[in-house]
Design an enzyme around this catalytic site. Structure first.
Site, short mmCIF file in Angstrom:
data_model
loop_
_atom_site.label_atom_id
_atom_site.label_comp_id
_atom_site.label_asym_id
_atom_site.label_seq_id
_atom_site.Cartn_x
_atom_site.Cartn_y
_atom_site.Cartn_z
N ASP A 215 0.85 -1.18 0.00
CA ASP A 215 0.00 0.00 0.00
C ASP A 215 0.89 1.24 0.00
O ASP A 215 2.12 1.13 -0.06
CB ASP A 215 -0.95 0.00 1.20
CG ASP A 215 -2.31 0.59 0.85
OD1 ASP A 215 -2.35 1.80 0.53
OD2 ASP A 215 -3.31 -0.13 0.89
N HIS A 286 -2.71 3.10 -4.66
CA HIS A 286 -2.07 2.65 -3.41
C HIS A 286 -0.62 2.21 -3.70
O HIS A 286 -0.16 1.18 -3.21
CB HIS A 286 -2.87 1.52 -2.78
CG HIS A 286 -4.19 1.96 -2.23
ND1 HIS A 286 -4.31 2.74 -1.10
CD2 HIS A 286 -5.46 1.77 -2.69
CE1 HIS A 286 -5.60 2.99 -0.87
NE2 HIS A 286 -6.32 2.43 -1.82
N GLU A 349 -9.73 2.65 -5.35
CA GLU A 349 -9.37 4.02 -4.97
C GLU A 349 -8.21 4.57 -5.79
O GLU A 349 -7.35 5.28 -5.29
CB GLU A 349 -9.06 4.09 -3.47
CG GLU A 349 -10.25 3.74 -2.59
CD GLU A 349 -9.94 3.78 -1.11
OE1 GLU A 349 -10.85 4.10 -0.33
OE2 GLU A 349 -8.78 3.50 -0.73
#
Length: 784
Positions: A215, A286, A349
């Protein structure tokens, strides 16, 4: 600070007697007498509930001399797991041997030719003379061993010893994917801690460990071809005091990664417990830890640091051929380490701002004939999918991978509600249901002030239990695409393994039953009656579950010279209390209605099941002084402010316990509803300051402030709610005191009215933010 009981006290929460508690009617005050005189029932201790259970007569007594028979390596493995569990939880030493030529005892058999209902199905028959656990496959036999262990009653060192109730069980799981995800990127867990979680998963009959390894905040897997991924990407400097040595002022990095040898060890350990490990390598977003290690992977090519903030970051991988080759080389090593079918590629995301702003990325889109950035992400995912398919693997990703189109072989993990899962199933994709609103375990599980830091909102035990993975609106012919269900723990706020355990247990038990037990056999009240036995097993096996669901909370309303106290247990277990300061017991008064008490008053209360307190008694003291104080947990959030409530931890000290604050980061405002200001001459506020360590991407415009009038902002106090008149404006200092806090005091005009007091910090104070710790009303004259 966290107002939690100590580990020593936690170990005292549930006596072994709860293992004999039985079904006894709904969990309410009216049934309290019945639940404390329960009759032993073999079903009372089983989690998850089996498909079919029929109680018999008598019991099978066990001792160290009881023979345990197992023929063949697979049967012996299941038998040894049973023996190990029995030794740890019941003090019973059993020896596993061959079944040849021996009668009686406990027998574990694999009968490959029999139809038990699937490879994970099993049967158990317990009679007074013999016990048999059988299955067609080692997986089923292992789950039979887990159930047999849960049936054990008594203790080897106590009168009566250990026994199994006579019973017949036929059982099989509802879903093939029964998963738990752990985020090791934000905070790192040791190999031993990972193994402890795998053990617990196995005892819940869960079979998929989804491991989030990369991440923005950390890259946790060794890739030998690219050593900087772990060496550089595996370290960050935490924000604020948590990243500074108080003695020298030097940075203190937070580091950790798993070597390939450690990963192979963990994968093998999981396989012995019939758990498949699904690794996640997150793309195209990420990505900041990877880009920090190799800047050429990023869109801008600039050097960045491993992120020390939470939220949604905008760093993406670029879409050059060299970057695809890099990621394929990474996946080639990942495939060698993880033999399971699925590799998770994230896909969530991925804010497209960098791609939109990059001339080179836009040129690549034209070269590839792609219409927009959604199509570019689809191209990215399809490229990963082709690589994995060529190596006999299947791609799985979060539901954003649906955007722009998806290969039919890809599997979707639906986290933004269930809608993505429904759409994926209708398109012919397999689906794992894992909606954040019901199955994110980093959300708080109660409104107790003793909850550790966590995400906004709440995911209660009941929400996890009642989640139905197959949406009723999904067409019957598409329901086969729902592979199963998974709960996820993101660890931004789970700095310690103690917190990991708090978030996971006992909600993992609710997930286990949702995943295993047929829908028509699930019943929440029955689950609550079996939960105390599960809590006892946790402690016997070295797990420290959350105690907050078993606490007794008190809501107090001050009257003139008295207080009205409403008691409640978050799970609805019967509450018993005392008013003389003594320890409540099974004979103490049962709480049925709010208590009207003269001041001062002390209420001690505990939730009970089976005549045993489920948590240490809570002591609530009420007097004039305490009723004039509200902590941040007791205050409300201001309405109509685009609120995003978080429970945040202070950044220091570097080691040890830290203060915790409830704060709405979109608008730093707190509300004391119906504050009684009669006789009040002043208001005192204790506030702290912590780093503002959030990236909000496209949500950033939702963050609002009252304009500041002084250099460092003010604390504004309003009466009549957050749109009411200002009754005080207190300038804030440049920095807090040495202990990290400030105390502000403002005069108030006494009034006979109750009013909603609104407290707001003005101005944009980033990179730090002020947070409220407590508010105290100061009387100017004695109150009647």
């Amino acid at each position: 600070m966290i107002r939690a009981c100590s580990p020593l006290l936690r170990t005292l929460l549930i006596g072994l007697a709860v293992l004999l508690a039985a079904a006894c009617g709904p969990l309410d005050a009216a049934s309290a007498g019945a639940e404390e005189t329960a009759v032993p029932d073999p079903a009372a201790a089983l989690v998850p509930a089996p498909v079919s259970l029929r109680a018999g007569d008598g019991r099978f007594a066990l001792s160290a001399a009881t023979p345990v028979h197992a023929e063949g390596a697979d049967a012996a493995a299941a038998a040894r797991h049973f023996a190990a569990y029995a030794a740890r939880s019941h003090g019973l030493a059993l020896e596993v041997g061959s079944g040849q030529g021996r009668a009686g005892g406990i027998r574990f058999d694999i009968d490959a030719g029999a139809d038990f209902g699937g490879p994970e199905a099993y049967a158990i028959e317990v009679a007074p003379e013999t016990v048999r656990v059988s299955a067609a496959d080692p997986r089923g036999l292992f789950y039979g061993a887990v159930t047999l262990w849960q049936l054990l009653q008594g203790d080897a060192d106590r009168t009566g010893g250990v026994a199994l109730p006579a019973v017949r069980i036929q059982d099989a799981p509802r879903f093939g994917w029964r998963g738990f995800m752990l985020d090791s990127a934000r905070h790192f867990q040791s190999v031993e801690e990972i193994k402890q979680l795998l053990d617990a998963m196995a005892r819940h009959k869960l079979n998929v460990f989804h491991w989030h390894l990369t991440d923005d905040q950390g890259w946790r897997i060794e890739i030998r071809r690219y050593p900087r991924l772990a060496e550089v990407g595996g370290c960050r400097i935490p924000a604020g005091d948590g990243g500074v040595d108080p003695g020298t002022g030097a940075p203190v990095p937070y580091c950790g990664y798993y070597t390939q040898a450690q990963i192979r060890d963990i994968v093998a350990y999981a396989a012995e417990r019939h758990i498949t490990v699904v690794p996640e390598i997150d793309v195209p977003g990420h990505a900041q830890a990877a880009v920090a290690a190799y800047p050429e992977l990023g869109v801008t090519g600039e050097q960045v640091e491993v992120l020390n903030e939470w939220g949604v970051n905008q760093t993406l991988f670029n879409v050059e051929e060299s970057t695809f080759e890099f990621l394929e080389n990474v996946l080639a090593e990942v495939v060698e380490l993880f033999p399971g079918t699925y590799i998770h590629v994230g896909g969530d995301e991925a804010v497209k701002d960098q791609w939109q702003a990059s001339e080179r990325v836009q040129a690549r889109m034209r070269e590839l004939g792609l219409a927009d950035e959604a199509a570019l992400q689809s191209h990215f995912i399809k490229r990963m999918e082709r690589f994995l398919v060529a190596r006999g693997r299947r791609l799985i990703g979060w539901d954003e991978i649906l955007e722009g189109g998806l290969p039919p072989e890809a599997t979707v993990m639906s986290w933004r509600g269930i809608e993505g899962g429904i759409e994926a199933a209708r398109q012919g994709h397999d689906v794992v249901m894992t909606p954040s609103s019901e199955l994110y375990l980093d959300y708080l599980q109660t409104d107790s002030p003793n909850e550790p830091p966590g995400r906004p909102a709440m995911v209660t035990l009941e929400q996890v239990y009642r989640f139905e993975p197959v949406p009723p609106g999904l067409e019957a012919e598409r329901r086969m695409h729902v592979l199963g269900v998974q709960a996820n723990l993101w660890t931004e706020h789970a700095r310690t393994f103690e917190r990991v355990q708090h978030h996971v247990f006992p909600r993992l038990a609710a997930l286990a039953e949702t995943a295993w037990t047929p829908a028509d056999r699930r019943e929440y009240d029955g689950f609550l009656r079996r939960l105390p036995a599960q809590m006892q097993r946790y402690r016997a096996m070295g797990i420290e579950p959350a105690t907050t669901p078993f606490e007794v909370l008190a809501d107090a309303t001050r009257n003139r010279g008295s207080v009205t106290v409403a008691l409640r247990n978050p799970l609805g277990y019967p509450v018993r209390y005392t008013l003389d300061g003594s320890e409540p017991g099974p004979g103490s008064a049962i709480y049925r209605a709010p208590l009207d008490l003269a001041l001062p008053a002390t209420v001690r209360a505990a939730a009970f099941h089976g005549g045993v307190a489920l948590a240490p008694a809570a002591t609530h003291v009420f007097d004039d002084a305490s009723l004039l104080v509200r902590t941040d947990e007791q205050l409300g959030t201001c309405p109509d402010t685009g609120r995003l409530l978080l429970r945040l931890e202070d950044d220091g000290p570097l080691h040890g316990e830290r203060a915790i604050f409830n704060v709405t980061i979109f608008y730093p405002c707190w509300l004391w509803p119906e504050a009684d200001l009669e006789g009040i001459a002043a208001l005192e506020v204790r506030a702290g300051r912590i780093p503002y360590y959030f990236q909000l991407a496209h949500d950033e415009p939702n963050r609002k402030f009252l304009p500041a009038s002084t250099a460092h902002g003010e604390l504004v106090v309003q009466s009549g709610g957050c749109q009411g008149p200002r009754v005080a404006t207190l300038p804030l200092p440049a920095k807090p005191d040495a202990d990290g806090f400030i105390t502000l005091r403002a005069p108030l005009t006494p009034t006979a009215d109750r009013t909603d007091l609104c407290l707001t910090f003005t101005g944009d104070t980033r990179p730090t933010m002020w947070v409220l710790d407590r508010v105290r009303l100061l009387p100017g004259r004695p109150r009647p």
